[in-house]
Design an enzyme around this catalytic site. Sequence first.
Site, mmCIF file in Angstrom:
data_model
loop_
_atom_site.group_PDB
_atom_site.id
_atom_site.type_symbol
_atom_site.label_atom_id
_atom_site.label_comp_id
_atom_site.label_asym_id
_atom_site.label_seq_id
_atom_site.Cartn_x
_atom_site.Cartn_y
_atom_site.Cartn_z
ATOM 1 N N TYR A 32 1.061 10.946 -4.123
ATOM 2 C CA TYR A 32 1.142 11.295 -5.540
ATOM 3 C C TYR A 32 0.903 12.775 -5.803
ATOM 4 O O TYR A 32 0.444 13.146 -6.878
ATOM 5 C CB TYR A 32 0.176 10.425 -6.372
ATOM 6 C CG TYR A 32 0.429 8.945 -6.188
ATOM 7 C CD1 TYR A 32 1.604 8.368 -6.648
ATOM 8 C CD2 TYR A 32 -0.485 8.130 -5.517
ATOM 9 C CE1 TYR A 32 1.854 7.017 -6.462
ATOM 10 C CE2 TYR A 32 -0.235 6.783 -5.319
ATOM 11 C CZ TYR A 32 0.936 6.229 -5.790
ATOM 12 O OH TYR A 32 1.185 4.902 -5.597
ATOM 13 N N PRO A 61 0.826 -1.209 0.000
ATOM 14 C CA PRO A 61 0.000 0.000 0.000
ATOM 15 C C PRO A 61 0.860 1.259 0.000
ATOM 16 O O PRO A 61 1.858 1.338 0.715
ATOM 17 C CB PRO A 61 -0.765 -0.109 1.324
ATOM 18 C CG PRO A 61 0.150 -0.897 2.214
ATOM 19 C CD PRO A 61 0.870 -1.875 1.308
ATOM 20 N N GLY A 62 0.502 2.221 -0.819
ATOM 21 C CA GLY A 62 1.168 3.521 -0.792
ATOM 22 C C GLY A 62 0.148 4.579 -0.403
ATOM 23 O O GLY A 62 0.143 5.102 0.709
ATOM 24 N N ARG A 63 -0.786 4.814 -1.336
ATOM 25 C CA ARG A 63 -1.813 5.833 -1.124
ATOM 26 C C ARG A 63 -2.583 5.647 0.187
ATOM 27 O O ARG A 63 -2.846 6.604 0.901
ATOM 28 C CB ARG A 63 -2.813 5.750 -2.295
ATOM 29 C CG ARG A 63 -3.875 6.816 -2.288
ATOM 30 C CD ARG A 63 -4.962 6.478 -3.344
ATOM 31 N NE ARG A 63 -4.439 5.896 -4.540
ATOM 32 C CZ ARG A 63 -4.199 6.563 -5.675
ATOM 33 N NH1 ARG A 63 -4.477 7.837 -5.743
ATOM 34 N NH2 ARG A 63 -3.712 5.945 -6.728
ATOM 35 N N CYS A 84 -0.066 28.561 -16.526
ATOM 36 C CA CYS A 84 -0.531 29.081 -17.811
ATOM 37 C C CYS A 84 -1.243 28.006 -18.613
ATOM 38 O O CYS A 84 -0.800 27.641 -19.706
ATOM 39 C CB CYS A 84 0.660 29.619 -18.583
ATOM 40 S SG CYS A 84 1.403 30.971 -17.704
ATOM 41 N N GLU A 85 -2.294 27.456 -18.039
ATOM 42 C CA GLU A 85 -3.078 26.420 -18.728
ATOM 43 C C GLU A 85 -4.477 26.454 -18.193
ATOM 44 O O GLU A 85 -4.666 26.485 -16.969
ATOM 45 C CB GLU A 85 -2.513 25.020 -18.415
ATOM 46 C CG GLU A 85 -1.408 24.679 -19.307
ATOM 47 C CD GLU A 85 -1.105 23.208 -19.429
ATOM 48 O OE1 GLU A 85 -2.043 22.388 -19.526
ATOM 49 O OE2 GLU A 85 0.076 22.902 -19.442
ATOM 50 N N TYR A 132 -5.820 12.771 -14.185
ATOM 51 C CA TYR A 132 -6.764 11.639 -14.034
ATOM 52 C C TYR A 132 -8.202 12.100 -13.863
ATOM 53 O O TYR A 132 -9.065 11.286 -13.533
ATOM 54 C CB TYR A 132 -6.425 10.801 -12.795
ATOM 55 C CG TYR A 132 -4.979 10.401 -12.659
ATOM 56 C CD1 TYR A 132 -4.349 9.640 -13.629
ATOM 57 C CD2 TYR A 132 -4.253 10.765 -11.531
ATOM 58 C CE1 TYR A 132 -3.021 9.268 -13.482
ATOM 59 C CE2 TYR A 132 -2.926 10.396 -11.376
ATOM 60 C CZ TYR A 132 -2.318 9.646 -12.363
ATOM 61 O OH TYR A 132 -1.007 9.281 -12.207
ATOM 62 N N ARG A 189 -2.931 15.611 -10.272
ATOM 63 C CA ARG A 189 -3.883 14.504 -10.382
ATOM 64 C C ARG A 189 -5.232 14.903 -10.979
ATOM 65 O O ARG A 189 -5.867 14.128 -11.678
ATOM 66 C CB ARG A 189 -4.075 13.816 -9.027
ATOM 67 C CG ARG A 189 -2.762 13.219 -8.479
ATOM 68 C CD ARG A 189 -2.984 12.269 -7.313
ATOM 69 N NE ARG A 189 -3.676 11.069 -7.722
ATOM 70 C CZ ARG A 189 -4.954 10.851 -7.590
ATOM 71 N NH1 ARG A 189 -5.709 11.747 -6.998
ATOM 72 N NH2 ARG A 189 -5.503 9.743 -8.024
HETATM 73 N N1 LLP Z 1 2.932 -1.686 -5.985
HETATM 74 C C1 LLP Z 1 3.169 -1.472 -7.293
HETATM 75 C C2 LLP Z 1 3.887 -2.480 -8.053
HETATM 76 C C3 LLP Z 1 2.715 -0.294 -7.893
HETATM 77 O O1 LLP Z 1 2.937 -0.100 -9.181
HETATM 78 C C4 LLP Z 1 2.016 0.658 -7.126
HETATM 79 C C5 LLP Z 1 1.539 1.898 -7.726
HETATM 80 C C6 LLP Z 1 1.808 0.409 -5.757
HETATM 81 C C7 LLP Z 1 2.273 -0.788 -5.227
HETATM 82 C C8 LLP Z 1 1.110 1.375 -4.850
HETATM 83 O O2 LLP Z 1 -0.193 1.620 -5.224
HETATM 84 P P1 LLP Z 1 -1.146 2.456 -4.231
HETATM 85 O O3 LLP Z 1 -1.404 1.604 -3.021
HETATM 86 O O4 LLP Z 1 -0.431 3.703 -3.867
HETATM 87 O O5 LLP Z 1 -2.359 2.719 -5.041
HETATM 88 N N2 LLP Z 1 0.106 8.295 -9.838
HETATM 89 C C9 LLP Z 1 -1.138 7.552 -9.715
HETATM 90 C C10 LLP Z 1 -0.934 6.233 -9.063
HETATM 91 C C11 LLP Z 1 0.075 5.394 -9.790
HETATM 92 C C12 LLP Z 1 0.353 4.139 -9.037
HETATM 93 C C13 LLP Z 1 1.484 3.405 -9.623
HETATM 94 N N3 LLP Z 1 1.798 2.202 -8.936
HETATM 95 C C14 LLP Z 1 -2.135 8.396 -8.921
HETATM 96 O O6 LLP Z 1 -1.812 9.530 -8.586
HETATM 97 O O7 LLP Z 1 -3.258 7.969 -8.678
#
Ligand code: LLP
Length: 463
Positions: A421, A321-323, A391-392, A364, A360
């Site tokens: 992100y 998990p990241g987000r 400027c967009e 997106y 974002r």
């Molecule tokens: N593991 C892998 C292999 C990944 O590619 C990613 C995210 C994660 C874990 C973590 O995913 P999360 O839990 O954070 O959703 N920039 C985009 C998100 C791109 C995610 C890329 N990979 C955004 O702002 O929504």
Amino acid sequence: MSRSAHPAGPRYADVLPEGHYPAPPADLNALEPRVWSRTVSRNADGVVTVGGLDVNRLAEEFGTPAYFLDEDDFRARCRAWREAFGPDADVFYAGKAFLSRAVVRWLTEEGLNLDVCSGGELATALDAGMPAERIALHGNNKSVEEITRAVEEGVGRIVVDSFQELVRVAHIAQRAGKRQRVQIRVTVGVEAHTHEFIATAHEDQKFGLPLAGGQAAEAVRRALKLDGLELVGIHSHIGSQIFDTSGFEVAARRVVGLLREVRDEHGVELPEIDLGGGLGIAYTPDDDPREPHEIATALRAIVERECAAAGLAVPRLSVEPGRAIVGPTAFTLYEVGTVKELPGLRTYVSVDGGMSDNIRTALYDADYSVALVSRTSTAGPMLSRVVGKHCESGDIVVRDAFLPADVAPGDLLAVPATGAYCRSMASNYNHALRPPVVVVKDGAARVIVRRETEEDLFRLDVG
Ligand code: LLP
């Protein structure tokens, strides 16, 4: 909700006919807990505070725009993931969401591992003291330098993404006199219900090797023959900002299916599976994300059931998990510069940042919420578009939001759930100076990533 329930709202009614516009919130001063970090509230003067510090004083001290990150909330979320998955699993925080040396130290202390996907992230992790064996290296086109550093430092695993990379990692490991632990990233053919750019499990995309058609099985065959590799498992990541567990369950079932095939063909039981990240968070009060324990329970159940059916020992599970860890822990604080009412259209509220600190919305079509945080207001709701200073015309921070109709230059607005992100995807577009990340904890604030300066820009401009 009828219009008369919200008297002073003439402007939103002009935009869309009666009944076709979203109802404004009953109380514009209320802070919906779902989208704000845990220590955010309003004080007796109506000013929003985080970690006990009021945003007017934070803005004075640190300037705007700035990201304010709640350390207690970050650590609590790390612990929730650790506890949900328990000692038989590993939680790898996905550094791409937001990484700094302070974050690495918190992760190390909270018992999380770290997923990095570039040399820069790897260097940050190592520099801040994350033990190499707790690091996983990802990427669909890792450079020879990145692989070499990872192998030499002894990272716990490299997640291999192609046939060429299998050979490359094996060669580099052999040259270093090592056997590198690797997982193979596969695509399981699940359509995650998310934006196309962040969905990663369907087959027609750059990541992973498809299970369907046998490329994933072929990668296993080749990996098992290469001396420099120790194949420890299979990896799947189905996408990002996902709200239900069904996609993960299908992925788990298919990954276990491959483990069974591998056992049948090679007599080898691979000891690990990684089901990636992707759990969604609440950007607006309408979002209803799953909790870590819900996903842990669902994943464990399906993996155990499938393994029992296949006669396999249950492999060690990991997730990334990241987000879901960092996203909800921060908000971006902006100052309003201009308020432009376009009669019959909408009101544009311009703030002092924009697509350089949060790409974002433009990239997106992401939804965010926003609140007036430097004071309360008794004015009625005004349908607003919060825009940046770039400027967009696509430089939109929050596409549609109700703000009090008296919002004015000098007011502070905060956009919650910007921990993931946003700083990590920030840019210098228009030579914007990227905002600082300020950590708040127990009534104290400190900068962990400082604001960029013009000197920083000139340092790279050597012409
Ligand atoms: N593991 C892998 C292999 C990944 O590619 C990613 C995210 C994660 C874990 C973590 O995913 P999360 O839990 O954070 O959703 N920039 C985009 C998100 C791109 C995610 C890329 N990979 C955004 O702002 O929504």
